[in-house]
Write a protein that holds these residues in place. Sequence first.
Motif, PDB file in Angstrom:
ATOM      1  N   LEU A  20     -13.570  37.518 -12.149  1.00 18.98           N
ATOM      2  CA  LEU A  20     -13.168  36.563 -11.119  1.00 18.98           C
ATOM      3  C   LEU A  20     -14.330  36.362 -10.168  1.00 18.98           C
ATOM      4  O   LEU A  20     -14.875  37.323  -9.641  1.00 18.98           O
ATOM      5  CB  LEU A  20     -11.942  37.061 -10.345  1.00 18.98           C
ATOM      6  N   ASN A  21     -14.731  35.108  -9.990  1.00 18.14           N
ATOM      7  CA  ASN A  21     -15.750  34.747  -9.013  1.00 18.14           C
ATOM      8  C   ASN A  21     -15.142  33.776  -8.022  1.00 18.14           C
ATOM      9  O   ASN A  21     -14.320  32.935  -8.395  1.00 18.14           O
ATOM     10  CB  ASN A  21     -16.955  34.085  -9.693  1.00 18.14           C
ATOM     11  N   MET A  22     -15.555  33.891  -6.758  1.00 20.80           N
ATOM     12  CA  MET A  22     -15.056  33.008  -5.713  1.00 20.80           C
ATOM     13  C   MET A  22     -16.238  32.339  -5.010  1.00 20.80           C
ATOM     14  O   MET A  22     -16.713  32.846  -3.993  1.00 20.80           O
ATOM     15  CB  MET A  22     -14.216  33.763  -4.694  1.00 20.80           C
ATOM     16  N   PRO A  23     -16.713  31.208  -5.528  1.00 27.79           N
ATOM     17  CA  PRO A  23     -17.758  30.478  -4.803  1.00 27.79           C
ATOM     18  C   PRO A  23     -17.166  29.752  -3.590  1.00 27.79           C
ATOM     19  O   PRO A  23     -16.234  28.968  -3.730  1.00 27.79           O
ATOM     20  CB  PRO A  23     -18.283  29.468  -5.820  1.00 27.79           C
ATOM     21  N   VAL A  24     -17.699  30.047  -2.415  1.00 19.74           N
ATOM     22  CA  VAL A  24     -17.377  29.297  -1.206  1.00 19.74           C
ATOM     23  C   VAL A  24     -18.491  28.281  -1.076  1.00 19.74           C
ATOM     24  O   VAL A  24     -19.672  28.644  -1.068  1.00 19.74           O
ATOM     25  CB  VAL A  24     -17.324  30.222   0.025  1.00 19.74           C
ATOM     26  N   LYS A  25     -18.137  26.984  -0.999  1.00 17.62           N
ATOM     27  CA  LYS A  25     -19.193  25.984  -1.078  1.00 17.62           C
ATOM     28  C   LYS A  25     -18.963  24.794  -0.152  1.00 17.62           C
ATOM     29  O   LYS A  25     -17.849  24.571   0.330  1.00 17.62           O
ATOM     30  CB  LYS A  25     -19.367  25.516  -2.519  1.00 17.62           C
ATOM     31  N   ALA A  26     -20.031  24.060   0.070  1.00 18.51           N
ATOM     32  CA  ALA A  26     -20.002  22.846   0.876  1.00 18.51           C
ATOM     33  C   ALA A  26     -20.974  21.860   0.248  1.00 18.51           C
ATOM     34  O   ALA A  26     -21.932  22.262  -0.423  1.00 18.51           O
ATOM     35  CB  ALA A  26     -20.409  23.148   2.309  1.00 18.51           C
ATOM     36  N   GLY A  27     -20.709  20.575   0.463  1.00 21.47           N
ATOM     37  CA  GLY A  27     -21.592  19.589  -0.136  1.00 21.47           C
ATOM     38  C   GLY A  27     -21.344  18.187   0.364  1.00 21.47           C
ATOM     39  O   GLY A  27     -20.590  17.961   1.315  1.00 21.47           O
ATOM     40  N   LEU A  28     -21.978  17.246  -0.317  1.00 20.94           N
ATOM     41  CA  LEU A  28     -21.878  15.831   0.001  1.00 20.94           C
ATOM     42  C   LEU A  28     -21.260  15.097  -1.171  1.00 20.94           C
ATOM     43  O   LEU A  28     -21.371  15.532  -2.322  1.00 20.94           O
ATOM     44  CB  LEU A  28     -23.268  15.262   0.293  1.00 20.94           C
ATOM     45  N   ASN A  29     -20.602  13.974  -0.878  1.00 22.10           N
ATOM     46  CA  ASN A  29     -20.011  13.170  -1.940  1.00 22.10           C
ATOM     47  C   ASN A  29     -20.199  11.690  -1.640  1.00 22.10           C
ATOM     48  O   ASN A  29     -20.395  11.287  -0.494  1.00 22.10           O
ATOM     49  CB  ASN A  29     -18.534  13.521  -2.140  1.00 22.10           C
ATOM     50  N   GLY A 184     -20.252  14.106  -6.481  1.00 24.10           N
ATOM     51  CA  GLY A 184     -20.479  15.137  -5.460  1.00 24.10           C
ATOM     52  C   GLY A 184     -21.543  16.134  -5.885  1.00 24.10           C
ATOM     53  O   GLY A 184     -21.780  16.346  -7.071  1.00 24.10           O
ATOM     54  N   ALA A 185     -22.163  16.745  -4.890  1.00 28.11           N
ATOM     55  CA  ALA A 185     -23.106  17.841  -5.109  1.00 28.11           C
ATOM     56  C   ALA A 185     -22.812  18.903  -4.060  1.00 28.11           C
ATOM     57  O   ALA A 185     -22.664  18.589  -2.883  1.00 28.11           O
ATOM     58  CB  ALA A 185     -24.546  17.349  -4.991  1.00 28.11           C
ATOM     59  N   SER A 186     -22.693  20.158  -4.505  1.00 32.52           N
ATOM     60  CA  SER A 186     -22.339  21.246  -3.593  1.00 32.52           C
ATOM     61  C   SER A 186     -23.245  22.444  -3.811  1.00 32.52           C
ATOM     62  O   SER A 186     -23.718  22.690  -4.916  1.00 32.52           O
ATOM     63  CB  SER A 186     -20.892  21.690  -3.822  1.00 32.52           C
ATOM     64  N   ILE A 187     -23.419  23.195  -2.746  1.00 26.70           N
ATOM     65  CA  ILE A 187     -24.101  24.480  -2.806  1.00 26.70           C
ATOM     66  C   ILE A 187     -23.154  25.526  -2.257  1.00 26.70           C
ATOM     67  O   ILE A 187     -22.376  25.238  -1.335  1.00 26.70           O
ATOM     68  CB  ILE A 187     -25.437  24.465  -2.021  1.00 26.70           C
ATOM     69  N   GLY A 188     -23.186  26.714  -2.827  1.00 20.86           N
ATOM     70  CA  GLY A 188     -22.251  27.731  -2.384  1.00 20.86           C
ATOM     71  C   GLY A 188     -22.767  29.145  -2.547  1.00 20.86           C
ATOM     72  O   GLY A 188     -23.828  29.381  -3.132  1.00 20.86           O
ATOM     73  N   PHE A 189     -21.981  30.072  -2.028  1.00 20.25           N
ATOM     74  CA  PHE A 189     -22.263  31.494  -2.169  1.00 20.25           C
ATOM     75  C   PHE A 189     -21.100  32.124  -2.923  1.00 20.25           C
ATOM     76  O   PHE A 189     -19.943  31.900  -2.572  1.00 20.25           O
ATOM     77  CB  PHE A 189     -22.431  32.157  -0.802  1.00 20.25           C
ATOM     78  N   VAL A 190     -21.409  32.903  -3.953  1.00 23.43           N
ATOM     79  CA  VAL A 190     -20.383  33.478  -4.835  1.00 23.43           C
ATOM     80  C   VAL A 190     -20.056  34.897  -4.398  1.00 23.43           C
ATOM     81  O   VAL A 190     -20.940  35.752  -4.289  1.00 23.43           O
ATOM     82  CB  VAL A 190     -20.872  33.479  -6.307  1.00 23.43           C
ATOM     83  N   PHE A 191     -18.773  35.133  -4.153  1.00 27.26           N
ATOM     84  CA  PHE A 191     -18.278  36.478  -3.815  1.00 27.26           C
ATOM     85  C   PHE A 191     -17.726  37.151  -5.050  1.00 27.26           C
ATOM     86  O   PHE A 191     -17.220  36.531  -5.932  1.00 27.26           O
ATOM     87  CB  PHE A 191     -17.198  36.411  -2.743  1.00 27.26           C
TER      88      PHE A 191
END
Length: 191
Positions: A20-29, A184-191
Amino acid sequence: MRTILLLPFLLMAVGASAQLNMPVKAGLNFTQFASDPDSLESSYRLGYNFGVDLRFGETGIFLTGCHFYRIQTQLKSKSQIENEDSFADDVLFNTFNVPANFGFFLYNEDDFKVYIVAGMDIWIPVSVEENSNELEILELQPFFLSGSGMFGLQFWKISLDISYDHAFTQLVQNNEHSKSKTWGASIGFVF
């Protein structure tokens, strides 16, 4: 009979729980409405999104989550198209997006992963802002469905995603030209 039909999904869930991976991400669309060029013109406009994915699986992937999307498009009616000096109507929606996608890893090592997923997304509009069209939330569908696809990279704990959503159902009631297309394009950090 139901047990036989559910068995493959149960096996996938058990296997998926191992990873299980949980990417928390934000981006533009960028969003545009499908339109009839003879009566309505729609232009892509910049919006933003943020949220969390739940990505299950080591080989195969089931991806779900919840994201907030602020999507915007610009609309011109036929009379506005003919009058070059007229201003277009900016339409701005705030929605929640819940994906239900399946996919697989093209490359899967500890510090580098490449994956693709596709499936269906549920969009739940919550408000309309800054709109010259005077749409009200009551005119919006309570939800709409879209087909989606995403290509993702993960370097160590950083994820980069490029996605496309194409609505199957209309966003505004009684307006067949309110089916959205969103890149959309997003960048995130995976927990």
